[in-house]
Write a protein that holds these residues in place. Structure first.
Motif, short mmCIF file in Angstrom:
data_model
loop_
_atom_site.label_atom_id
_atom_site.label_comp_id
_atom_site.label_asym_id
_atom_site.label_seq_id
_atom_site.Cartn_x
_atom_site.Cartn_y
_atom_site.Cartn_z
N SER A 94 22.19 -7.72 21.38
CA SER A 94 22.19 -6.39 20.76
C SER A 94 21.42 -6.47 19.45
O SER A 94 21.53 -7.44 18.70
CB SER A 94 23.62 -5.92 20.51
N ILE A 95 20.62 -5.43 19.18
CA ILE A 95 19.82 -5.36 17.95
C ILE A 95 20.07 -4.03 17.28
O ILE A 95 19.95 -2.97 17.90
CB ILE A 95 18.32 -5.55 18.25
N GLY A 96 20.41 -4.08 15.99
CA GLY A 96 20.80 -2.89 15.26
C GLY A 96 19.64 -2.04 14.76
O GLY A 96 18.49 -2.48 14.69
N ALA A 97 19.96 -0.83 14.39
CA ALA A 97 18.99 0.18 13.97
C ALA A 97 18.10 -0.31 12.82
O ALA A 97 18.55 -1.03 11.93
CB ALA A 97 19.72 1.45 13.55
N HIS A 98 16.82 0.09 12.88
CA HIS A 98 15.83 -0.14 11.83
C HIS A 98 15.40 -1.61 11.70
O HIS A 98 14.64 -1.95 10.78
CB HIS A 98 16.32 0.37 10.47
N THR A 99 15.84 -2.46 12.59
CA THR A 99 15.38 -3.85 12.59
C THR A 99 14.00 -3.94 13.22
O THR A 99 13.71 -3.28 14.22
CB THR A 99 16.37 -4.75 13.35
N TYR A 100 13.14 -4.75 12.62
CA TYR A 100 11.85 -5.02 13.26
C TYR A 100 11.65 -6.53 13.39
O TYR A 100 12.09 -7.31 12.56
CB TYR A 100 10.68 -4.37 12.50
N ILE A 101 10.98 -6.90 14.49
CA ILE A 101 10.67 -8.30 14.77
C ILE A 101 9.19 -8.36 15.14
O ILE A 101 8.75 -7.69 16.09
CB ILE A 101 11.54 -8.87 15.90
N PHE A 138 18.65 -3.21 9.92
CA PHE A 138 17.77 -3.37 8.77
C PHE A 138 17.32 -4.83 8.58
O PHE A 138 17.11 -5.27 7.44
CB PHE A 138 18.44 -2.87 7.49
N CYS A 139 17.16 -5.57 9.67
CA CYS A 139 16.64 -6.95 9.57
C CYS A 139 15.12 -6.94 9.66
O CYS A 139 14.52 -6.09 10.33
CB CYS A 139 17.22 -7.83 10.67
N SER A 140 14.50 -7.90 8.98
CA SER A 140 13.03 -8.04 8.95
C SER A 140 12.69 -9.46 9.38
O SER A 140 13.00 -10.41 8.65
CB SER A 140 12.51 -7.78 7.53
N ILE A 141 12.05 -9.60 10.53
CA ILE A 141 11.80 -10.93 11.09
C ILE A 141 10.30 -11.11 11.32
O ILE A 141 9.67 -10.31 12.03
CB ILE A 141 12.59 -11.13 12.40
N TRP A 195 26.69 -0.59 3.36
CA TRP A 195 25.70 0.47 3.21
C TRP A 195 24.86 0.66 4.47
O TRP A 195 24.34 1.76 4.73
CB TRP A 195 24.81 0.18 2.00
N TRP A 196 24.69 -0.38 5.26
CA TRP A 196 23.85 -0.31 6.47
C TRP A 196 24.44 0.62 7.53
O TRP A 196 23.77 0.94 8.51
CB TRP A 196 23.65 -1.71 7.04
N GLU A 197 25.67 1.05 7.34
CA GLU A 197 26.28 2.00 8.27
C GLU A 197 25.98 3.45 7.89
O GLU A 197 26.34 4.37 8.63
CB GLU A 197 27.79 1.79 8.34
N CYS A 198 25.32 3.67 6.76
CA CYS A 198 24.99 5.02 6.31
C CYS A 198 23.63 5.45 6.84
O CYS A 198 22.78 4.62 7.17
CB CYS A 198 24.98 5.08 4.78
N ASN A 199 23.40 6.77 6.89
CA ASN A 199 22.11 7.25 7.36
C ASN A 199 21.05 7.07 6.27
O ASN A 199 21.35 7.08 5.06
CB ASN A 199 22.19 8.70 7.85
N VAL A 200 19.83 6.89 6.69
CA VAL A 200 18.74 6.56 5.78
C VAL A 200 18.46 7.68 4.79
O VAL A 200 18.17 7.42 3.61
CB VAL A 200 17.47 6.20 6.59
N ASP A 201 18.54 8.93 5.24
CA ASP A 201 18.28 10.04 4.32
C ASP A 201 19.21 10.00 3.12
O ASP A 201 18.78 10.26 1.98
CB ASP A 201 18.43 11.38 5.05
N TYR A 202 20.47 9.67 3.35
CA TYR A 202 21.40 9.56 2.23
C TYR A 202 21.07 8.34 1.37
O TYR A 202 21.06 8.43 0.13
CB TYR A 202 22.84 9.45 2.74
N LEU A 203 20.79 7.21 1.99
CA LEU A 203 20.49 6.00 1.24
C LEU A 203 19.31 6.21 0.29
O LEU A 203 19.29 5.68 -0.83
CB LEU A 203 20.20 4.84 2.20
#
Length: 236
Positions: A56-63, A78-81, A187-195
């Motif tokens: 499973s890979i979470g939202a906004h992660t890029y590899i 929100f991982c960056s690989i 914080w990673w559970e919040c929506n990006v617009d709010y962050l």
């Protein structure tokens, strides 16, 4: 003819994933035959080799491209690989205490060699540099940074920066009290617009507001199941 059919099917599923806010550069053919991949929205994967059984890979992660995802079960949001990373390299692919280490001993013979493999888990907001290798069984904590070409043999604490061969902790991104606050904030559970309304360049200013309003700004992401057979939206 079969190659043409496979190409067309792969092209279709790549476009289907893009319509659902995800990217899989190599399409479903980059997955192992028994691999099941679950993606949240806004995951972007380059041309990878994915041999993990369940990942499973979470939202906004890029590899980035040229990575191998082998014995790994979860990668957070929100991982960056970076390019050319190997996540979940087996430690015991050959016997070291037999007469030989060569597989002739258990290929088409009465002997068997089946070492236990423990999956890697990677938390949220993890940054992994180019050419890093993470051995199987490692847990990488939320907020960690793994330096370019690091060889990770042991668990990485949250918000630690590790480097070297073998990798060692060289420092932490934040002091202990701020690490605790960041982990508690989730914080990673919040929506990006709010962050993006927060002072993200100043954690001490952002964290109090985040803790007060977090429950009102939780994100809800569509989840996609991907395999060689195709893709589908999972029930909410």
């Amino acid at each position: 003819m079969k190659k043409i059919i496979n190409y067309c099917q792969n092209h279709y599923w790549k476009k289907w994933l893009r319509r659902h806010k995800c990217k899989l550069g190599g399409g479903v053919t980059s997955l192992g035959g028994r691999t099941t991949l679950v993606l949240e929205e806004n995951v972007s994967l380059g041309n990878l080799v994915i041999n993990a059984k369940q990942l499973s890979i979470g939202a906004h992660t890029y590899i980035r491209s040229d990575c191998v995802l082998s014995a790994v079960s979860s990668i957070g949001r929100f991982c960056s690989i970076g390019n050319n990373c190997y996540i979940g390299q087996d430690k015991n692919t050959h016997p070291s205490d037999w007469v030989s280490s060569h597989p002739f001993q258990f290929t088409n013979t009465s002997l068997s060699f089946e070492p236990e493999i423990v999956d890697v888990t990677i938390g949220d907001d993890v940054w992994i540099g180019h050419d890093a290798m993470i051995m199987e069984g490692v847990n990488v904590g939320t907020g960690a940074i793994i330096a370019t070409r690091a060889l990770v043999l042991h668990d990485v604490p949250p918000y630690a920066i590790v480097a070297g061969t073998p990798a060692k902790v060289i420092k932490y991104r934040h002091p202990p009290e701020r690490v605790s606050a960041l982990l508690n904030s989730q914080w990673w559970e919040c929506n990006v617009d709010y962050l993006l309304t927060l002072r993200l360049d100043d954690p001490d200013a952002a964290l109090p507001e985040l803790m007060d309003a977090r429950s009102n700004h939780l994100a809800s992401y569509e989840r996609l199941e991907v395999s060689r057979k195709g893709c589908r939206v999972l029930p909410a």
